[in-house]
Enzyme design. Sequence first.
Site, PDB file in Angstrom:
ATOM      1  N   SER A   1       0.813  -1.213   0.000  1.00  0.00           N
ATOM      2  CA  SER A   1       0.000   0.000   0.000  1.00  0.00           C
ATOM      3  C   SER A   1       0.852   1.270   0.000  1.00  0.00           C
ATOM      4  O   SER A   1       0.466   2.272  -0.602  1.00  0.00           O
ATOM      5  CB  SER A   1      -0.935   0.016   1.220  1.00  0.00           C
ATOM      6  OG  SER A   1      -0.189  -0.124   2.414  1.00  0.00           O
ATOM      7  N   HIS A   2       1.988   1.251   0.681  1.00  0.00           N
ATOM      8  CA  HIS A   2       2.867   2.415   0.756  1.00  0.00           C
ATOM      9  C   HIS A   2       4.266   1.978   0.333  1.00  0.00           C
ATOM     10  O   HIS A   2       4.741   0.933   0.786  1.00  0.00           O
ATOM     11  CB  HIS A   2       2.936   2.976   2.179  1.00  0.00           C
ATOM     12  CG  HIS A   2       1.630   3.496   2.693  1.00  0.00           C
ATOM     13  ND1 HIS A   2       0.528   2.685   2.869  1.00  0.00           N
ATOM     14  CD2 HIS A   2       1.243   4.739   3.069  1.00  0.00           C
ATOM     15  CE1 HIS A   2      -0.482   3.422   3.331  1.00  0.00           C
ATOM     16  NE2 HIS A   2      -0.077   4.665   3.456  1.00  0.00           N
ATOM     17  N   ASN A   3       4.911   2.764  -0.497  1.00  0.00           N
ATOM     18  CA  ASN A   3       6.244   2.416  -0.965  1.00  0.00           C
ATOM     19  C   ASN A   3       7.013   3.715  -1.217  1.00  0.00           C
ATOM     20  O   ASN A   3       6.605   4.527  -2.049  1.00  0.00           O
ATOM     21  CB  ASN A   3       6.151   1.577  -2.249  1.00  0.00           C
ATOM     22  CG  ASN A   3       7.478   0.941  -2.627  1.00  0.00           C
ATOM     23  OD1 ASN A   3       8.482   1.112  -1.938  1.00  0.00           O
ATOM     24  ND2 ASN A   3       7.488   0.217  -3.725  1.00  0.00           N
TER      25      ASN A   3
END
Length: 335
Positions: free
Chosen positions: A92-94
């Site tokens: 979801s977050h990178n």
Amino acid sequence: MDEADRELLNEIQWTFPLVVRPFDAIAKKFNTTSDAVKERMLRLKDEGVLRQLSAIFDTRRLGYTSSLVAMEIAPDRLEHVAGQINLHPGVSHNYERNHKFNLWFTLAVPPGSDLEAELAKFNALEGIKSTRMLPTLQLFKIGVKLDMVEDKKHEVLPSEAKKDVKNVEFVPDEEDKEFVRQLQKDLEITDEPFARAASCLGMTQDEMFARLKHYEEIGVMRRFAAILRHRQAGFMANGMIVWKVPEGRISEVGKMLGSFPQVSHCYERPTYPDWPYNVFSMIHCKTQDEAKEMAGSIQRQIGVDDYNILFSSREFKKTRVEYFAEGSFTLKVPA
């Protein structure tokens, strides 16, 4: 954005009315019309400030397993590796961050899946020098709320009370899963935006609101609210403050960090010989200098001297996990 935009964004990040005509309720609070509220929100969406308006569910309460992952990637392979990792539906977050470990992402897998096995799928990618799994050992706080109104900013003090939730067992059945699938979707900006989801679920809107409120009481839903794009909202310094806290003070310091309104996330995570930091806290500021000043103020109050701030220099991906979506992930590596 004008002052009315900022006031509106603050309101819908903090709370969103779970009623049949929510924009009427918001309009009443701001002494305006629902059409004016909807027009502002549509414009803020078009401008990229308002990312999504939906139920925000708790990953662990839904039975998912997740972890923050830090990777050291060869600089010339960073974009390629990040792009391949982004294809995983559980990422979801990178972000790229200013550290030897230069790629940081979250990975979540549904009930019955093996998190380490999913992470191991990335090993086929060239350029990965080392990987550190950093799962949550203790959760002290989670919930981003960007304060958009300059003159209403909180002092940097541990002044926020922790939300109480009922500690009851929750194992989602098929009805729960379908409910989550419907309510995690971005809400349409229409007069009765909940009508479609209620119809798909075969229940009245009031029944749906009652279910949402029950989920919130037991911690399955953290809140129903707006999510903003940080950079478009003016928050350019996304700072992860990592602290080396003495073992006997971890719970005390974590709880104190979680009570700062400026801290959006706070966790205890494992350490490694090359990563000594065990408590992670996130802050979101307009500039790096502001973030460094805020970190110094927090440090003086919690009494932990050994800390570092890792800023995100590039956002490769930021979305919400799509819960209970069917299908599995297979990495496609060129021959």
